[in-house]
Design an enzyme around this catalytic site. Structure first.
Site, PDB file in Angstrom:
ATOM      1  N   TYR A 108      46.970  -3.341  43.038  1.00 32.85           N
ATOM      2  CA  TYR A 108      47.982  -2.619  42.245  1.00 32.85           C
ATOM      3  C   TYR A 108      48.135  -3.194  40.835  1.00 32.85           C
ATOM      4  O   TYR A 108      49.203  -3.033  40.223  1.00 32.85           O
ATOM      5  CB  TYR A 108      49.322  -2.637  42.980  1.00 32.85           C
ATOM      6  CG  TYR A 108      49.442  -1.609  44.086  1.00 32.85           C
ATOM      7  CD1 TYR A 108      49.206  -0.253  43.843  1.00 32.85           C
ATOM      8  CD2 TYR A 108      49.821  -1.975  45.384  1.00 32.85           C
ATOM      9  CE1 TYR A 108      49.337   0.701  44.854  1.00 32.85           C
ATOM     10  CE2 TYR A 108      49.951  -1.025  46.398  1.00 32.85           C
ATOM     11  CZ  TYR A 108      49.710   0.315  46.121  1.00 32.85           C
ATOM     12  OH  TYR A 108      49.841   1.261  47.121  1.00 32.85           O
TER      13      TYR A 108
ATOM     14  N   ARG B  69      52.439  12.976  53.483  1.00 34.88           N
ATOM     15  CA  ARG B  69      53.754  12.480  53.058  1.00 34.88           C
ATOM     16  C   ARG B  69      54.840  13.525  53.265  1.00 34.88           C
ATOM     17  O   ARG B  69      55.976  13.185  53.615  1.00 34.88           O
ATOM     18  CB  ARG B  69      53.690  12.027  51.598  1.00 34.88           C
ATOM     19  CG  ARG B  69      52.938  10.697  51.412  1.00 34.88           C
ATOM     20  CD  ARG B  69      52.635  10.453  49.952  1.00 34.88           C
ATOM     21  NE  ARG B  69      52.057   9.129  49.694  1.00 34.88           N
ATOM     22  CZ  ARG B  69      51.480   8.808  48.535  1.00 34.88           C
ATOM     23  NH1 ARG B  69      51.397   9.691  47.560  1.00 34.88           N
ATOM     24  NH2 ARG B  69      50.986   7.599  48.350  1.00 34.88           N
TER      25      ARG B  69
ATOM     26  N   HIS C 255      48.068   5.380  50.993  1.00 29.13           N
ATOM     27  CA  HIS C 255      47.537   5.237  49.633  1.00 29.13           C
ATOM     28  C   HIS C 255      46.242   6.029  49.527  1.00 29.13           C
ATOM     29  O   HIS C 255      45.467   6.086  50.469  1.00 29.13           O
ATOM     30  CB  HIS C 255      47.227   3.760  49.331  1.00 29.13           C
ATOM     31  CG  HIS C 255      46.333   3.597  48.134  1.00 29.13           C
ATOM     32  ND1 HIS C 255      46.822   3.606  46.844  1.00 29.13           N
ATOM     33  CD2 HIS C 255      44.981   3.485  48.020  1.00 29.13           C
ATOM     34  CE1 HIS C 255      45.795   3.486  45.997  1.00 29.13           C
ATOM     35  NE2 HIS C 255      44.666   3.406  46.690  1.00 29.13           N
TER      36      HIS C 255
ATOM     37  N   GLU D 293      38.315   0.082  44.119  1.00 28.20           N
ATOM     38  CA  GLU D 293      39.088  -0.219  45.334  1.00 28.20           C
ATOM     39  C   GLU D 293      38.162  -0.432  46.529  1.00 28.20           C
ATOM     40  O   GLU D 293      38.403  -1.310  47.370  1.00 28.20           O
ATOM     41  CB  GLU D 293      40.102   0.899  45.601  1.00 28.20           C
ATOM     42  CG  GLU D 293      41.205   0.917  44.545  1.00 28.20           C
ATOM     43  CD  GLU D 293      42.120   2.143  44.621  1.00 28.20           C
ATOM     44  OE1 GLU D 293      41.964   2.975  45.534  1.00 28.20           O
ATOM     45  OE2 GLU D 293      43.009   2.262  43.748  1.00 28.20           O
TER      46      GLU D 293
ATOM     47  N   THR E 217      53.626  11.295  45.291  1.00 27.68           N
ATOM     48  CA  THR E 217      54.141   9.925  45.435  1.00 27.68           C
ATOM     49  C   THR E 217      55.528   9.931  46.071  1.00 27.68           C
ATOM     50  O   THR E 217      55.814   9.139  46.972  1.00 27.68           O
ATOM     51  CB  THR E 217      54.173   9.231  44.058  1.00 27.68           C
ATOM     52  OG1 THR E 217      52.867   9.314  43.487  1.00 27.68           O
ATOM     53  CG2 THR E 217      54.586   7.775  44.171  1.00 27.68           C
TER      54      THR E 217
ATOM     55  N   ASN F  78      56.094   5.291  51.605  1.00 26.73           N
ATOM     56  CA  ASN F  78      55.378   6.578  51.682  1.00 26.73           C
ATOM     57  C   ASN F  78      54.071   6.524  52.472  1.00 26.73           C
ATOM     58  O   ASN F  78      53.208   7.384  52.319  1.00 26.73           O
ATOM     59  CB  ASN F  78      55.199   7.176  50.283  1.00 26.73           C
ATOM     60  CG  ASN F  78      54.387   6.295  49.356  1.00 26.73           C
ATOM     61  OD1 ASN F  78      53.866   5.272  49.780  1.00 26.73           O
ATOM     62  ND2 ASN F  78      54.266   6.692  48.101  1.00 26.73           N
TER      63      ASN F  78
ATOM     64  N   LYS G  76      49.550   2.331  54.973  1.00 20.19           N
ATOM     65  CA  LYS G  76      50.388   1.198  54.577  1.00 20.19           C
ATOM     66  C   LYS G  76      51.101   0.611  55.815  1.00 20.19           C
ATOM     67  O   LYS G  76      51.104   1.232  56.886  1.00 20.19           O
ATOM     68  CB  LYS G  76      51.390   1.678  53.520  1.00 20.19           C
ATOM     69  CG  LYS G  76      50.704   2.109  52.204  1.00 20.19           C
ATOM     70  CD  LYS G  76      51.726   2.632  51.206  1.00 20.19           C
ATOM     71  CE  LYS G  76      51.074   2.946  49.861  1.00 20.19           C
ATOM     72  NZ  LYS G  76      52.076   3.455  48.881  1.00 20.19           N
TER      73      LYS G  76
END
Ligand code: IDP
Ligand code: MG
Length: 153
Positions: A52, A105, A118, A129, A94, A115, A12
């Protein structure tokens, strides 16, 4: 579960800004997964809303889209045994505060809304995806490691 299973993993914008792209790639490489697609892109809000779509009714959705569009992301496809479930285990939970040390993470971040990475949650979503982020397709190649990572190849 198959040796051909594929998952979509994405660094991200915060992971890119924090210089963690290499470390995240290394976790997947070292575990024995094969990289079959990779690109750095500045995603549009429209594209991210598709990615999303399942979360569109959640209160954090507008903030999530803004966060994800705030800088480039690095999208990649990793292939190998149990790639989706094990990929999620490599990322962690998450909420990073609940993520064990040793996960990405659990080692590199603190906040659910920042975080850094993905990972697809099911094989079906992974395929969706991969098509969304790599409409041009992925690479097909034989890794020299395959006979050392898997038996009976
Ligand atoms: P996942 O990324 O672990 O699969 P999802 O539930 O699919 O988690 O949520 C997608 C992303 O949305 C999360 O990774 C996180 O960045 C963000 N998110 C989820 N829940 C919250 C929240 O309660 N507040 C802010 N952001 C959230
Ligand atoms: Mg998810």
């Amino acid at each position: 579960m198959s040796v051909q299973e594929r998952t979509y993993i994405m660094v991200k914008p915060d992971g890119v800004q924090r210089g963690l792209v290499g470390k995240i790639i290394t976790r997947f490489e070292e575990r024995g997964y094969k990289l079959i697609a990779l690109k750095l892109v500045q995603a549009t809000p429209e594209h991210l809303e598709k990615h999303y779509a399942d979360l569109s009714a959640r209160p954090f959705f507008p903030g999530l889209i803004k966060y994800m569009a705030s800088g480039p992301v690095v999208g990649m496809v990793w292939q190998g045994l149990d790639a989706v479930k094990t990929g999620r285990a490599i990322l962690g939970t998450t909420n990073p505060l609940q993520s064990p040390i040793g996960t990405i993470r659990g080692d590199f971040c603190l906040a659910t809304g920042r975080n850094i990475c993905h990972g697809s949650d099911t094989v079906e979503n992974a395929e969706k995806e991969i098509t969304l982020w790599f409409p041009e397709g992925v690479a097909q190649w034989t890794s020299a490691l395959e006979t050392w990572v898997f038996e009976n190849t």
